[in-house]
Every structure is written in C-alpha cells, then in structure tokens.
Design a protein around this motif. Structure first.
Motif, short mmCIF file in Angstrom:
data_model
loop_
_atom_site.label_atom_id
_atom_site.label_comp_id
_atom_site.label_asym_id
_atom_site.label_seq_id
_atom_site.Cartn_x
_atom_site.Cartn_y
_atom_site.Cartn_z
N TYR A 193 -2.63 5.08 -0.57
CA TYR A 193 -3.79 4.14 -0.92
C TYR A 193 -3.48 3.23 -1.81
O TYR A 193 -2.72 3.48 -2.79
CB TYR A 193 -4.58 5.44 -1.37
CG TYR A 193 -5.17 6.42 -0.59
CD1 TYR A 193 -5.45 6.34 0.79
CD2 TYR A 193 -4.86 7.89 -0.96
CE1 TYR A 193 -5.97 7.33 1.51
CE2 TYR A 193 -5.37 8.95 -0.26
CZ TYR A 193 -5.82 8.44 1.03
OH TYR A 193 -6.26 9.62 1.84
N ILE B 148 -4.01 3.85 9.21
CA ILE B 148 -3.16 3.56 10.14
C ILE B 148 -1.89 3.10 10.01
O ILE B 148 -0.82 3.24 10.77
CB ILE B 148 -4.10 1.92 10.53
CG1 ILE B 148 -5.39 2.20 11.12
CG2 ILE B 148 -3.02 1.03 11.73
CD1 ILE B 148 -5.55 2.83 12.37
N LYS B 149 -1.58 2.67 8.49
CA LYS B 149 -0.12 2.32 8.37
C LYS B 149 0.55 3.42 8.17
O LYS B 149 1.71 3.59 7.85
CB LYS B 149 -0.26 1.24 7.46
CG LYS B 149 -0.43 -0.11 7.87
CD LYS B 149 0.09 -1.28 7.15
CE LYS B 149 1.54 -1.00 7.25
NZ LYS B 149 2.54 -1.99 6.87
N LEU C 94 -11.21 -3.15 11.07
CA LEU C 94 -10.22 -3.63 10.35
C LEU C 94 -10.14 -5.13 10.07
O LEU C 94 -10.08 -5.61 8.86
CB LEU C 94 -8.72 -3.28 10.97
CG LEU C 94 -7.92 -2.08 10.12
CD1 LEU C 94 -6.70 -2.11 10.79
CD2 LEU C 94 -7.81 -2.17 8.80
N ALA D 220 -7.08 1.20 6.38
CA ALA D 220 -5.66 0.56 6.72
C ALA D 220 -4.67 1.41 6.15
O ALA D 220 -3.68 1.66 6.82
CB ALA D 220 -5.78 -0.70 5.74
N CYS E 31 -12.98 -5.56 7.43
CA CYS E 31 -12.70 -5.17 6.37
C CYS E 31 -11.73 -6.46 5.62
O CYS E 31 -12.06 -7.05 4.59
CB CYS E 31 -11.89 -3.96 6.22
SG CYS E 31 -12.52 -2.41 6.47
N ALA F 111 0.29 4.73 4.97
CA ALA F 111 1.06 4.09 3.70
C ALA F 111 0.21 4.79 2.57
O ALA F 111 -0.92 5.00 2.92
CB ALA F 111 0.93 2.63 3.76
#
Lengths: 232, 232
Positions: free
Chosen positions: A92, A87-88, A130, A84, A133, A90
């Motif tokens: 951790y 993908i973003k 995803l 995730a 998850c 962003a």
DNA sequence: TTCAATACTTGATAAATGTCAAGCATTGGA
DNA sequence: TCCAATGCTTGACATTTATCAAGTATTGAA
C-alpha cells in the motif's frame, strides 16, 4: 459473508457486469466487518492482502513521511480503495483509517486477481475503474501544481456545490483540518482562505457554507472540466 | 506500419504476452512517424484517438490552467503515454510535445479497446501498466505534498543516481527549467536549491552532477521506497 | 449539566517560494 | 567566427504559506 450484503457490492460498477458464478466465488472468501471511528484499517507499506469496499461510513486515505502527514483522499460508499496495490500485489502507498463508524467488505486480493484472469467483464470493469482512479490523481496533481491554496479552496467549494445539485447552501463533508490537509495547507491557512473568499460571496458558519453568487465565485475560481470534473 | 518497427513495440511489457494474431491486428491500423523537436503531439482536452508509444527521443507531458503551465512527466523509450484516456475514451488531461527528435508509434484507441476485450493477456498487461501509472502519480503526489522543494530535489538526484547504477557523477536528463517545473518550483528557485544542497556534497556544473558523499545526501533526503521507488 | 479534550480562529512572526530585473553562459544558426 | 536567442544565475524584494502562541468555540463523556 452474509448474502444480505451481496446486493450492495453487486451494485458497484466493478461488480455489476461479471457472471454470478464469479461474483459468488469472490464473495465466498470475503467478509464484512463493522468498525468504530478512528480505526486504522491499513498502514502504508503493508502487503495488500485485501481489496476494501466501503459500504457505509467513510474512510480517509493518508500518507506520511519524515514525521509529516497529509490527507490524500476520503472514500465514501459505495466504492473501493487500494485497487492498484491489489492488482500489482504491491505494498500500500497510503494508510487508511475510518473517519466515522463504517461497514467495510474485505475481498482477498488473490481472489480478485484470479477472477480477473477468467472473467472478461470483470477485467474490463477493473481497468475502467483504475483508469478513473489514475485520472483523478492526475487532476488532483494539476490542482496542486497550478493553483494557489485560495484557488484550490474556491474550486473545492464549487465542486461540492455541484454534488449538492447546485444548492446555494450546504454542509462541508469533511472536518476543516482534514479538508486543509487534503487541499495541501495548514488549518490556520484554511481559516484565512475562507476569509479570503468572503469578497466573492462565500459565507462560513461552522460547517455550513453559503455561496451567495455562484457566478462571482466562478469568475475567481475559473473551474475547468480537465481538473474539476471527476466524472470524465 | 513497417514490420521493421514491430520488434521495438513487441518488446514493451504491454505487448509481450499477447497473441501474434492480436498483435498484428493492432499493428495493421497503426503507424510510426518521426517528429522534430518541440512539436505538439496532443493538446489537453483533445479526444484520445491514439495510444502513443515513444520509440526514440523523448516527450514531455504538461498541463496548463489560467495562463500557468507545469511539467507533469517526461516519457522516454520505450513506453506509452495517455493509456488511461485511451481506455476510458475520454479527453486527454495533459498535452504532449516532443523534447528532441522523436520516433513515435500511434495505435488507434478503438483498436486497443477492441483487442483488450478479446485477449486476456493483453488485458492483464494493460491493467498492470495502468496500476503502475496510478501508483507513480500517487508517489509523485506524496513527494509534492510531504516535501519541501529542497527535499524534492535531493531525492530526485538520488533517484537519478540509482538510474545510473549509483555513479558518483552523471548528467541531468532534463533541462533545468523543465526539471524545475516538474519538481513544482521556478527555475530561480531550482538554482538556489542546488546551492542549498552544496553542504550535503552536491556539485553542479551545467548539467553535470557530482554527488561527493551519497550517505550524506541520503541523511538529508531520507528517501523511501513508498515515494521514490518507481519499480514497486 | 459540567468540564476536559479537541477543533477552530486570530495575530504576530518566520520561513519558503515566487517575481522582477539584470547580467552571465551557452548554443545554434548566418 | 560571430552574434542573437535562449537558458541560467544572482540579488533585491514581494507574496504566499507555515509556525507559534493564545484565545474562543464545540464536542463528548462523566
């Protein structure tokens, strides 16, 4: 990355359906590394530069706040983590550390995002992974909010038993203190919880678990696919 | 679906970038319905036939087990819910019920999956949304496992305050019993928790909250973007 | 093999949270 | 406007869980 490592990664759901061209493109920028136990791989808050794939060994994901720490999950071969964040693009949300000696593939996040945009099969695989998850965390959230620690342990043991094809005896895959943290309790409480399950036929000897009467334990644990079946 | 409803849905991140053709295809099979308060929209365990979009009103997502129930989230306009179940074609993990009078769009899950496969922009949007959802649950999980109920409430109030542009006074958006369940505590405990925050300058009058000294509350709550910032 | 380090267990105690019961406050019909 | 229903609060108490301290078991390296 040496081509000898390709098949392990190619075997992952995430990478089976994509084109050879795109798979090779992903692998070109990637590398595989061996880590000793107890090595910090990533720290929560760090930028997500790589998608990680555990090829052998195991990795613990954990989070901390205000001096407290909790185990969020343990990742075993062959699967990815921090998808995730990749993908973003962003930071951790969890830290990762090897539990045992581990072989880990690192795939640059930018490459993952690029290939996602051009390979529909890869895109589909990513979104499925995803969603999986996401649903796993929701289940875990339900486990935490709806069950007492004794019930969580009972259901954990039943899930482990299923992993071992319903064997009446098996070995815990986690150290007890790690298991305690994963289940949201202290190690002291886990010790007491194991005792609390004795009346339901659970015997513990070190890491060796014996479940004398599965039905008896199930009557107490009341497992449900909507919390305990991680395959749906 | 009446075309007058298109713009609201088109405005969602999920649908802004896709082609008109695909968007119209999605809308053709969809419909919009008005629901009174307290209506069950979906039950956990049901097959996921539709992706839901809340256009007005609000919807509570909850889960139950063994006679207990917990509030998992509240969905407000304009956003979707049960995206993961739609993608995986798997049963819902949560139930959904209108809190107030709500206008909700229903998009057939099969159509969502079909368009995903042919529209890369839509695929990208879905994966971004899912990653966002995943990260939100992880944050919520950290909140639950790392904080006491008093700390969770304090941080919740600070997050609400940010939503209201840092106003010193604002109205709670949830009924207290719902908030209690969302924060993983009983209504009685929530009452006491509000009292417990008085020393940090929190005043409560019905649904009206006053935060006298934000810094004071923050020193206690110790918010961190890695738990409390739902935008990253 | 030995020993120090680490993990685990146990008991005593404390803190957090839940339950029950009662009363107060608010709300939305009749 | 009234009042029944519902939500909220409070106090007393029970349960669950955490903490602390001490002891036992296990592990790994010299």
């Amino acid at each position: 990355m040496p081509e000898s490592d390709y098949p392990d990664i190619r075997g992952l759901h995430l990478f089976t359906e994509m084109s050879d061209e795109h798979f090779n493109a992903l692998m070109r920028g990637s590398y595989v590394q061996n880590f000793p136990p107890q090595i910090d791989l990533i720290a929560e808050g760090d930028p997500s530069d790589f998608l990680h794939v555990v090829l052998t060994g195991s990795v613990e994901l954990s989070s901390s706040w205000n001096g407290r720490e909790t185990s969020m999950a343990t990742v075993r071969p062959v699967s990815t983590f921090i998808l995730a964040a990749t993908i973003k693009d962003a930071p951790y949300l969890m830290s990762a550390k090897t539990v045992e000696k581990s072989r880990i593939a690192l795939i640059p996040s930018q490459d993952v995002r690029n290939v996602f945009d051009v390979d529909p099969n890869f895109a589909r695989a990513i979104v499925t992974e995803l969603a999986q998850c996401y649903r796993s965390v929701v289940k875990s959230q339900k486990d935490l909010k709806l069950r007492t620690s004794l019930e969580r342990l009972a259901n954990y043991l039943l899930r482990q038993q299923i992993k071992f094809d319903g064997a009446a005896e098996f070995e815990l895959q986690l150290e007890k203190r790690r298991l305690a943290s994963f289940l949201g309790m202290t190690p002291e409480n886990l010790s007491r919880a194991f005792k609390g399950l004795q009346p339901y036929g659970v015997k513990v000897n070190g890491n060796h678990i014996t479940i004398k009467d599965q039905d008896d334990l199930m009557r107490f644990a009341k497992p449900t696919p909507l919390i305990d079946d991680y395959s749906i």
